[in-house]
Design an enzyme around this catalytic site. Structure first.
Site, PDB file in Angstrom:
ATOM      1  N   ASP A  57       0.853  -1.197   0.000  1.00 52.20           N
ATOM      2  CA  ASP A  57       0.000   0.000   0.000  1.00 52.20           C
ATOM      3  C   ASP A  57       0.884   1.242   0.000  1.00 52.20           C
ATOM      4  O   ASP A  57       2.058   1.191   0.361  1.00 52.20           O
ATOM      5  CB  ASP A  57      -0.912   0.020   1.233  1.00 52.20           C
ATOM      6  CG  ASP A  57      -0.124  -0.032   2.532  1.00 52.20           C
ATOM      7  OD1 ASP A  57       0.855  -0.804   2.593  1.00 52.20           O
ATOM      8  OD2 ASP A  57      -0.473   0.695   3.471  1.00 52.20           O
ATOM      9  N   GLU A  58       0.292   2.349  -0.404  1.00 50.72           N
ATOM     10  CA  GLU A  58       0.922   3.668  -0.286  1.00 50.72           C
ATOM     11  C   GLU A  58       2.391   3.678  -0.725  1.00 50.72           C
ATOM     12  O   GLU A  58       3.269   4.072   0.044  1.00 50.72           O
ATOM     13  CB  GLU A  58       0.772   4.183   1.142  1.00 50.72           C
ATOM     14  CG  GLU A  58      -0.693   4.252   1.541  1.00 50.72           C
ATOM     15  CD  GLU A  58      -0.943   4.847   2.925  1.00 50.72           C
ATOM     16  OE1 GLU A  58      -1.965   5.521   3.082  1.00 50.72           O
ATOM     17  OE2 GLU A  58      -0.128   4.628   3.844  1.00 50.72           O
ATOM     18  N   VAL A  59       2.637   3.225  -1.934  1.00 54.87           N
ATOM     19  CA  VAL A  59       3.994   3.319  -2.487  1.00 54.87           C
ATOM     20  C   VAL A  59       4.115   4.740  -3.041  1.00 54.87           C
ATOM     21  O   VAL A  59       3.726   5.025  -4.161  1.00 54.87           O
ATOM     22  CB  VAL A  59       4.207   2.274  -3.604  1.00 54.87           C
ATOM     23  CG1 VAL A  59       5.663   2.286  -4.063  1.00 54.87           C
ATOM     24  CG2 VAL A  59       3.811   0.891  -3.124  1.00 54.87           C
TER      25      VAL A  59
END
Ligand SMILES: *[C@@H]1O[C@H](CO)[C@@H](O)[C@H](O)[C@H]1NC(C)=O
Ligand SMILES: *[C@@H]1O[C@H](CO)[C@@H](O)[C@H](O)[C@H]1NC(C)=O
Ligand SMILES: *[C@@H]1O[C@H](CO)[C@@H](O)[C@H](O)[C@H]1NC(C)=O
Ligand SMILES: [Zn+2]
Length: 552
Positions: free
Chosen positions: A195-197
């Site tokens: 997530d949230e790269v």
């Protein structure tokens, strides 16, 4: 004349009586038609959600929770239908060899962690380790020895997926965690994060990589690579990923990839108003064998939140359940979502401050587990559109009875106060409420327009404060500082029942730091000012003969 008046008032009375009668009929009619009446008097058909997996997220990043406390929650979690634990160890895992520096100094020992995992397995929990493999790798990439793996040298969160060393590092990370677990239990699932790269496809190596056209290609290829790494170590393990990076993938991109046969996306949404879309679900349905969902019972109401917003948490879970109830992708039968993860974030990221503590979040956890349990055993409000009516009935019939039984307390939807509930963290819960009230009161007082506190900093420099106010303000400051120190001691003592002492200190200091500094500063100002015996006449500024524009 009198006659006329009498006649007129008789007509008025008749008219009034008629109106009242008609109105009563109308109200009765509306009530009979209303959903409240309908709900209370009619057995509606039950429909239910399946959700074979109900998993609680244990977020340990920088929060050295005592494993004995976590074990003490097992019976409660089992009672409310939990059958899996998503273990996000982050820096609490005892890494070895060249990964040893990823562990915080207060990480778990291998012996105690194995003992815990054995106990969890015996209690009937599926263990799902969460290993971040793309973004949120701060705990590794912040270190000198791994900084060269960053996608962007400025930010230690995202790893570059195009460097051989990155892949070797990730393989080692996954191997250590999987091998450690498999000495205790076979892993049916491993969560690989993703997530949230925040920094993706930015470095030269990524941009020049062969066969990669855009960010989404890069992402999907990395997910495929990591899932192969997991399966090369443990062939039967299914891979979970957070879904947010998949949400923007265009339909034509999905059409051109080979579907994943062993990866399940976890569609997460923690808001009271869900922003889940059918379009995304449909893409996941077509490209992955199963879909999971994720809600939040804590850690989703602001990165410095002290107490979760229970109503938000409830509505988030409740609306998820209604959303997936009888969910259909087309003409076929209702779709079965493979599981739900109730997330309980402890920090928004490795370098964020801690948010709500686990012991004060137990009522919220139980409340939301009850929501899920009830939807699994059959929900009777499906035909009713007025959510308020459904929720109130739901609370009265299912939540209150159970909370009364388990926690000896009654609450209702309008008043979600758990401070009278009997549970292990009750003492801490009460101190937190006290803390929140005190902080609110002090910040109100410091900016009040009815006393002089807010003027101290400026007018002490000007040497002009009414001496008659000074003692009163000083007394206020001293009292509040004492109270705050008292509360700090209580907090450290309570928190260290559940967490490592160093974390108890961190949390307490972090919460009181600003208020305490401010009060101390003001007190010092006052103490200095109180030495003053002589005051100056008001003087005129040396530059007052210049045009007054822009002189400040
Ligand atoms: C861990 O960090 C220390 C201090 O920075 C360093 O000396 C040591 O070499 C590191 N260990 C490993 C395995 O890289
Ligand atoms: C709550 O529990 C007590 C006993 O534990 C019982 O006497 C009482 O009726 C219960 N109240 C409600 C509203 O269920
Ligand atoms: C104020 O006025 C005096 C006389 O005109 C002048 O000499 C002085 O420079 C002025 N001060 C400033 C700050 O301009
Ligand atoms: Zn790169």
């Amino acid at each position: 004349m009198t006659n006329l008046i009498l006649r007129f008032s008789a007509i008025k009375t008749k008219f009034f009586a008629l109106t009242v009668f008609a109105l009563s009929l109308y109200i009765l009619f509306i009530y009979l038609l209303s959903e409240k009446f309908y709900f209370a008097n009619k057995k509606l058909p039950l429909s239910s959600v399946e959700l074979p997996n109900v998993v609680v997220h244990i977020d340990l990043k920088g929060t050295p929770l005592k494993l004995t406390y976590l074990e003490s929650l097992f019976p409660l979690m089992r009672r409310y239908g939990v059958n899996g634990l998503l273990m996000e160890y982050e820096d609490m895992f005892p890494y070895e060899g060249n990964l040893a520096n990823l562990s915080a100094e207060y990480c778990y020992s291998r012996v105690e962690l194995k003992k815990f995992l054995r106990k969890a397995k015996q209690s009937g929990f599926e263990i799902i380790p969460l290993i971040q493999t793309f973004g949120h790798l701060e705990y590794a990439l912040k270190l000198a020895e791994f900084q060269h793996l960053r996608e962007d040298p400025l930010y230690p969160d995202s790893i570059c997926p195009s460097k051989i060393e990155s892949l070797l590092f990730l393989e080692e990370l996954i191997k250590q965690i999987i091998c450690f677990h498999e000495t205790v239990t076979a892993l049916n699932f491993v969560h690989i994060g993703c997530d949230e790269v925040f920094h993706l496809n930015q470095c030269q190596q990524c941009k020049e990589r062969l066969g990669i056209i855009n960010n989404q290609d890069l992402l999907l290829q990395h997910v495929r690579f990591i899932s192969e790494v997991v399966n090369s170590l443990s062939a039967k393990t299914t891979i979970l990923i957070w879904d947010d990076m998949l949400r923007d993938i265009k339909a034509y991109v999905w059409l051109n990839i080979e579907p994943f046969n062993n990866v399940h996306p976890v569609y997460w949404d923690y808001g009271s108003t869900l922003r889940v879309t059918h379009k995304n679900l449909y893409a996941y349905h077509k490209n992955f064998p199963h879909i999971w969902i994720a809600s939040a019972y804590k850690g989703a109401d602001g990165r410095i939140s002290t107490m979760m917003n229970v109503r938000e948490r409830f509505l988030n879970n409740f609306r998820w359940m209604r959303y997936i109830l009888d969910y259909k992708f087309g003409g076929e039968a209702s779709y079965t979502f493979n599981g739900i993860i109730l997330t309980g974030w402890s920090r928004y990221s490795h370098m964020d401050p801690p948010c709500e503590l686990l012991p004060v979040s137990i009522p919220s956890l139980v409340l939301n587990l009850l929501v899920i349990q009830n939807f699994k055993s059959g929900f009777s409000g499906a035909g009713i559109n007025n959510e308020r009516v459904v929720v109130e009935n739901f609370f009265r019939e299912h939540i209150n009875v159970e909370l009364n039984k388990s926690f000896k307390c009654l609450t209702n939807y309008d008043n979600l106060d758990f401070s009278v509930c009997k549970f292990e963290g009750q003492e801490l819960y009460k101190i937190m409420i006290q803390y929140i009230l005190m902080k609110k009161e002090i910040s109100k007082e410091l900016s009040s327009e009815t006393n002089a506190i807010a003027t101290l900093e400026y007018y002490s420099e000007q040497g002009s404060i009414n001496m008659n106010n000074v003692l009163e303000i000083k007394e206020y400051l001293v009292t509040k500082l004492d109270y705050l120190k008292n509360l700090e001691n209580l907090l450290v003592k309570e928190i260290s029942k559940y967490y490592h002492y160093d974390f108890a200190k961190e949390y307490t200091k972090y919460k009181s730091f600003q208020t305490k500094n401010k009060l101390t500063k003001l007190l010092n100002i006052l103490n200095n000012y109180m030495q003053k015996r002589i005051w100056n006449r008001r003087t005129v500024s040396k530059i007052s003969n210049v045009s007054t524009q822009g002189l400040l």
